[in-house]
Design a protein around this motif. Structure first.
Motif, PDB file in Angstrom:
ATOM      1  N   ASP A 102      46.168  45.312  53.480  1.00 31.41           N
ATOM      2  CA  ASP A 102      47.438  44.773  53.016  1.00 31.41           C
ATOM      3  C   ASP A 102      47.883  45.630  51.830  1.00 31.41           C
ATOM      4  N   ILE A 103      48.041  46.920  52.108  1.00 33.41           N
ATOM      5  CA  ILE A 103      48.362  47.874  51.054  1.00 33.41           C
ATOM      6  C   ILE A 103      49.533  48.728  51.518  1.00 33.41           C
ATOM      7  N   THR A 104      50.586  48.764  50.712  1.00 35.94           N
ATOM      8  CA  THR A 104      51.696  49.669  51.008  1.00 35.94           C
ATOM      9  C   THR A 104      51.905  50.684  49.896  1.00 35.94           C
ATOM     10  N   SER A 105      51.417  50.371  48.686  1.00 34.58           N
ATOM     11  CA  SER A 105      51.579  51.303  47.569  1.00 34.58           C
ATOM     12  C   SER A 105      50.497  51.045  46.518  1.00 34.58           C
ATOM     13  N   SER A 131      48.380  51.064  43.198  1.00 30.11           N
ATOM     14  CA  SER A 131      48.947  51.033  41.848  1.00 30.11           C
ATOM     15  C   SER A 131      48.699  52.316  41.052  1.00 30.11           C
ATOM     16  N   GLY A 132      49.766  53.065  40.858  1.00 31.37           N
ATOM     17  CA  GLY A 132      49.687  54.272  40.034  1.00 31.37           C
ATOM     18  C   GLY A 132      49.509  53.940  38.564  1.00 31.37           C
ATOM     19  N   HIS A 133      50.142  52.848  38.114  1.00 34.18           N
ATOM     20  CA  HIS A 133      49.964  52.404  36.730  1.00 34.18           C
ATOM     21  C   HIS A 133      48.478  52.178  36.437  1.00 34.18           C
ATOM     22  N   THR A 134      47.818  51.465  37.353  1.00 33.14           N
ATOM     23  CA  THR A 134      46.401  51.151  37.151  1.00 33.14           C
ATOM     24  C   THR A 134      45.551  52.413  37.197  1.00 33.14           C
ATOM     25  N   ASP A 150      54.637  43.598  41.178  1.00 36.66           N
ATOM     26  CA  ASP A 150      54.870  44.958  41.666  1.00 36.66           C
ATOM     27  C   ASP A 150      53.772  45.413  42.624  1.00 36.66           C
ATOM     28  N   HIS A 151      52.605  44.783  42.545  1.00 32.95           N
ATOM     29  CA  HIS A 151      51.486  45.174  43.407  1.00 32.95           C
ATOM     30  C   HIS A 151      50.646  43.963  43.778  1.00 32.95           C
ATOM     31  N   SER A 152      49.950  44.092  44.905  1.00 34.97           N
ATOM     32  CA  SER A 152      48.973  43.082  45.297  1.00 34.97           C
ATOM     33  C   SER A 152      47.641  43.381  44.604  1.00 34.97           C
ATOM     34  N   ARG A 153      46.724  42.449  44.673  1.00 36.69           N
ATOM     35  CA  ARG A 153      45.396  42.675  44.096  1.00 36.69           C
ATOM     36  C   ARG A 153      44.711  43.859  44.766  1.00 36.69           C
ATOM     37  N   ALA A 185      43.320  47.173  43.016  1.00 36.85           N
ATOM     38  CA  ALA A 185      41.913  47.547  43.170  1.00 36.85           C
ATOM     39  C   ALA A 185      41.777  49.005  43.589  1.00 36.85           C
ATOM     40  N   VAL A 186      42.634  49.462  44.510  1.00 37.12           N
ATOM     41  CA  VAL A 186      42.593  50.865  44.930  1.00 37.12           C
ATOM     42  C   VAL A 186      42.917  51.780  43.750  1.00 37.12           C
ATOM     43  N   GLY A 187      43.939  51.427  42.990  1.00 37.69           N
ATOM     44  CA  GLY A 187      44.292  52.223  41.807  1.00 37.69           C
ATOM     45  C   GLY A 187      43.162  52.273  40.801  1.00 37.69           C
ATOM     46  N   PHE A 188      42.499  51.142  40.616  1.00 34.72           N
ATOM     47  CA  PHE A 188      41.384  51.082  39.667  1.00 34.72           C
ATOM     48  C   PHE A 188      40.233  51.984  40.105  1.00 34.72           C
ATOM     49  N   VAL A 189      39.912  51.962  41.387  1.00 40.26           N
ATOM     50  CA  VAL A 189      38.823  52.804  41.905  1.00 40.26           C
ATOM     51  C   VAL A 189      39.139  54.282  41.696  1.00 40.26           C
TER      52      VAL A 189
END
Length: 197
Positions: free
Chosen positions: A69-72, A74-77, A123-126, A130-134
């Motif tokens: 369930d990912i479309t974008s 998180s670049g901020h994260t 702006d983002h799902s969890r 999580a992907v941005g954090f990784v």
């Protein structure tokens, strides 16, 4: 509550993180710390490229993948984790253990706050956070490896903190319109991929 989350999330915008990363790079280059500077470029630049690539891929085909369930992502994260996390390692490397822990905890709290804010402002799902954090953590781990291989440079911490603080204060609230451009590219990318329909 929203204005508070907006305030926090703006610390992770590329209008803040990219100039801050460039400022740190300038200090490293000016101090003659070329290997650490190169490691900084690889870690932060690599994070930006990877998260940008993931945004394109998921933006083009994410909704066609039933298991995500990912479309974008998180670049901020990703960028705040990479920049603030790596900067904390760089600053803390030559500090006494107690001060180093304080710097690392402060950076961790800032990163967590920005990550949570991305969900809070819708702006983002969890999963996207999580992907941005990784991706961001991978950049921090890479930069930590650089600092382990090369002696951490003695930097003018006062000047870095002062100029960095001023830069963040000036750029905070500015929003670079990178996301819409990425969405347009993702759409073009989607049109060229027969399996993304």
């Amino acid at each position: 509550m929203s204005p508070i989350w907006d305030f926090i999330t703006d610390f992770g915008d590329s209008a803040v993180t990219v100039p801050l990363a460039l400022l740190v790079l300038a200090f490293l280059v000016a101090g003659g710390h070329s290997r650490v500077a190169l490691g900084w470029v690889w870690a932060i630049g690599g994070c930006a490229l990877i998260i940008g690539g993931l945004k394109l891929i998921f933006g083009a085909c994410g909704h066609d993948l039933a298991f995500v369930d990912i479309t974008s992502p998180s670049g901020h994260t990703a960028m705040s984790t990479a920049v603030y996390g790596s900067l904390a390692l760089l600053i803390g490397a030559r500090l006494p253990p107690g001060q180093r822990r304080t710097i690392l905890v402060a950076a961790a709290l800032a990163i967590i706050g920005i990550a949570v804010s991305r969900v809070a402002v819708h702006d983002h799902s969890r999963s996207e956070v999580a992907v941005g954090f990784v991706v961001g953590v991978a950049a921090v781990v890479a930069f930590r490896g650089v600092l382990q291989r090369h002696m951490a440079p003695a930097l003018p911490l006062g000047w870095i903190l002062l100029s960095g603080g001023i830069l963040v204060a000036v750029m905070h609230g500015t929003r670079w319109m990178i996301e819409p451009a990425v969405h347009r590219l993702a759409w073009d990318f989607r049109l060229d991929l027969p399996f993304c329909r």
